[in-house]
Design an enzyme around this catalytic site. Sequence first.
Site, PDB file in Angstrom:
ATOM      1  N   GLY A  51       3.136 -15.591 -23.715  1.00  0.00           N
ATOM      2  CA  GLY A  51       3.758 -15.566 -22.395  1.00  0.00           C
ATOM      3  C   GLY A  51       5.069 -14.829 -22.406  1.00  0.00           C
ATOM      4  O   GLY A  51       5.109 -13.646 -22.727  1.00  0.00           O
ATOM      5  N   PHE A  52       6.175 -15.535 -22.108  1.00  0.00           N
ATOM      6  CA  PHE A  52       7.469 -14.857 -22.009  1.00  0.00           C
ATOM      7  C   PHE A  52       8.595 -15.766 -22.469  1.00  0.00           C
ATOM      8  O   PHE A  52       8.439 -16.994 -22.556  1.00  0.00           O
ATOM      9  CB  PHE A  52       7.727 -14.372 -20.581  1.00  0.00           C
ATOM     10  CG  PHE A  52       7.710 -15.455 -19.533  1.00  0.00           C
ATOM     11  CD1 PHE A  52       8.858 -16.188 -19.233  1.00  0.00           C
ATOM     12  CD2 PHE A  52       6.549 -15.749 -18.826  1.00  0.00           C
ATOM     13  CE1 PHE A  52       8.856 -17.181 -18.263  1.00  0.00           C
ATOM     14  CE2 PHE A  52       6.533 -16.739 -17.853  1.00  0.00           C
ATOM     15  CZ  PHE A  52       7.680 -17.457 -17.567  1.00  0.00           C
ATOM     16  N   SER A  53       9.718 -15.148 -22.774  1.00  0.00           N
ATOM     17  CA  SER A  53      10.928 -15.890 -23.138  1.00  0.00           C
ATOM     18  C   SER A  53      12.106 -15.298 -22.379  1.00  0.00           C
ATOM     19  O   SER A  53      12.125 -14.103 -22.061  1.00  0.00           O
ATOM     20  CB  SER A  53      11.179 -15.828 -24.643  1.00  0.00           C
ATOM     21  OG  SER A  53      11.352 -14.493 -25.078  1.00  0.00           O
ATOM     22  N   ILE A 112       8.204 -10.308 -23.146  1.00  0.00           N
ATOM     23  CA  ILE A 112       6.845 -10.675 -22.733  1.00  0.00           C
ATOM     24  C   ILE A 112       5.877 -10.227 -23.817  1.00  0.00           C
ATOM     25  O   ILE A 112       5.974  -9.105 -24.333  1.00  0.00           O
ATOM     26  CB  ILE A 112       6.473 -10.020 -21.388  1.00  0.00           C
ATOM     27  CG1 ILE A 112       7.275 -10.651 -20.257  1.00  0.00           C
ATOM     28  CG2 ILE A 112       4.972 -10.165 -21.105  1.00  0.00           C
ATOM     29  CD1 ILE A 112       6.976 -10.070 -18.886  1.00  0.00           C
ATOM     30  N   GLY A 113       4.951 -11.098 -24.176  1.00  0.00           N
ATOM     31  CA  GLY A 113       3.895 -10.758 -25.123  1.00  0.00           C
ATOM     32  C   GLY A 113       2.686 -11.621 -24.841  1.00  0.00           C
ATOM     33  O   GLY A 113       2.829 -12.839 -24.658  1.00  0.00           O
ATOM     34  N   ARG A 136      -0.228 -11.809 -30.993  1.00  0.00           N
ATOM     35  CA  ARG A 136      -0.081 -11.266 -29.637  1.00  0.00           C
ATOM     36  C   ARG A 136       0.139  -9.761 -29.726  1.00  0.00           C
ATOM     37  O   ARG A 136       0.355  -9.200 -30.801  1.00  0.00           O
ATOM     38  CB  ARG A 136       1.131 -11.909 -28.942  1.00  0.00           C
ATOM     39  CG  ARG A 136       2.371 -11.775 -29.772  1.00  0.00           C
ATOM     40  CD  ARG A 136       3.665 -11.911 -29.029  1.00  0.00           C
ATOM     41  NE  ARG A 136       4.776 -11.867 -29.975  1.00  0.00           N
ATOM     42  CZ  ARG A 136       5.245 -10.774 -30.536  1.00  0.00           C
ATOM     43  NH1 ARG A 136       4.703  -9.591 -30.252  1.00  0.00           N
ATOM     44  NH2 ARG A 136       6.256 -10.822 -31.382  1.00  0.00           N
ATOM     45  N   TYR A 177       8.127  -6.819 -33.125  1.00  0.00           N
ATOM     46  CA  TYR A 177       8.884  -7.979 -33.570  1.00  0.00           C
ATOM     47  C   TYR A 177       9.704  -8.574 -32.425  1.00  0.00           C
ATOM     48  O   TYR A 177      10.311  -7.843 -31.631  1.00  0.00           O
ATOM     49  CB  TYR A 177       9.843  -7.598 -34.709  1.00  0.00           C
ATOM     50  CG  TYR A 177       9.175  -7.360 -36.029  1.00  0.00           C
ATOM     51  CD1 TYR A 177       8.669  -8.417 -36.785  1.00  0.00           C
ATOM     52  CD2 TYR A 177       9.049  -6.069 -36.538  1.00  0.00           C
ATOM     53  CE1 TYR A 177       8.048  -8.196 -38.002  1.00  0.00           C
ATOM     54  CE2 TYR A 177       8.438  -5.841 -37.765  1.00  0.00           C
ATOM     55  CZ  TYR A 177       7.940  -6.909 -38.480  1.00  0.00           C
ATOM     56  OH  TYR A 177       7.327  -6.681 -39.694  1.00  0.00           O
ATOM     57  N   THR A 178       9.736  -9.895 -32.378  1.00  0.00           N
ATOM     58  CA  THR A 178      10.624 -10.590 -31.448  1.00  0.00           C
ATOM     59  C   THR A 178      11.315 -11.730 -32.192  1.00  0.00           C
ATOM     60  O   THR A 178      10.891 -12.124 -33.283  1.00  0.00           O
ATOM     61  CB  THR A 178       9.873 -11.178 -30.233  1.00  0.00           C
ATOM     62  OG1 THR A 178       8.895 -12.125 -30.699  1.00  0.00           O
ATOM     63  CG2 THR A 178       9.200 -10.103 -29.421  1.00  0.00           C
ATOM     64  N   CYS A 204      11.324  -5.713 -30.231  1.00  0.00           N
ATOM     65  CA  CYS A 204      10.222  -5.046 -29.530  1.00  0.00           C
ATOM     66  C   CYS A 204      10.167  -3.552 -29.829  1.00  0.00           C
ATOM     67  O   CYS A 204       9.602  -2.779 -29.057  1.00  0.00           O
ATOM     68  CB  CYS A 204      10.301  -5.299 -28.032  1.00  0.00           C
ATOM     69  SG  CYS A 204      10.198  -7.042 -27.606  1.00  0.00           S
TER      70      CYS A 204
END
Length: 227
Positions: A164-166, A152-153, A79, A83-84, A182
């Site tokens: 999507g998103f977390s 969001i990614g 994506r 980094y997440t 991020c």
Amino acid sequence: MDTPDFSALPPGIEWRRSRGLVDYRAAMAEQEARNRAISAGEAEELVWLLEHPPVYTAGTSADPAELVDPRFEVVEAGRGGRYTYHGPGQRVTYVLLDLASRNRDVRRFVHAMENWVIATLADFGVEAFAVCERIGIWTRDATGAEAKIGAIGVRVRRWVTMHGFSVNLAPDLAHFGGIVPCGIADYGVTSLAALGLEVAPDDWDRALLARAGDFLAALHDPERPPA
């Protein structure tokens, strides 16, 4: 609170919730396969709510210097972004939609997801906002400082979205210390629990899905405000 009633959700999309923890690599492989199937007209679109075991994911712009302490597995996500962290207590929503039938506007898609999350957080009394130069969903932590509460990614292939998103319900915030989330080092990370709110996954999912129709409508009308 009862689990969401999927029969009331907009048709033509598979609305899926997974209990327990779903392996990140397995979820990514399923998204890849579903992306191909949606593009070929062989499967419905998909919105998938789940949680992962602890994992760090690297976007296409990830800087190795921002992987400070790789105490968990690191996975190349494909994506956008850097980094997440994903882990228990963080609710992830994967959104696989065909933008070819929705104006082929990736920016509108991302903005609609931001508004979806912000409106849902407002239902729990949390004032959240987007910042144009900082990707993600932001709020103010217990000290009043700006802090990230959601990430969001996205990836778009054949005009079908992935990832999507977390949103941080109650993860172990110390786990974010292994990365520069991020790529933004000047701001912290928070959660609903850190703000003094106990929100169960079922409660979050129910509130989020109650606004799904507004999210889908916004893909066609960017000026439509959240209800």
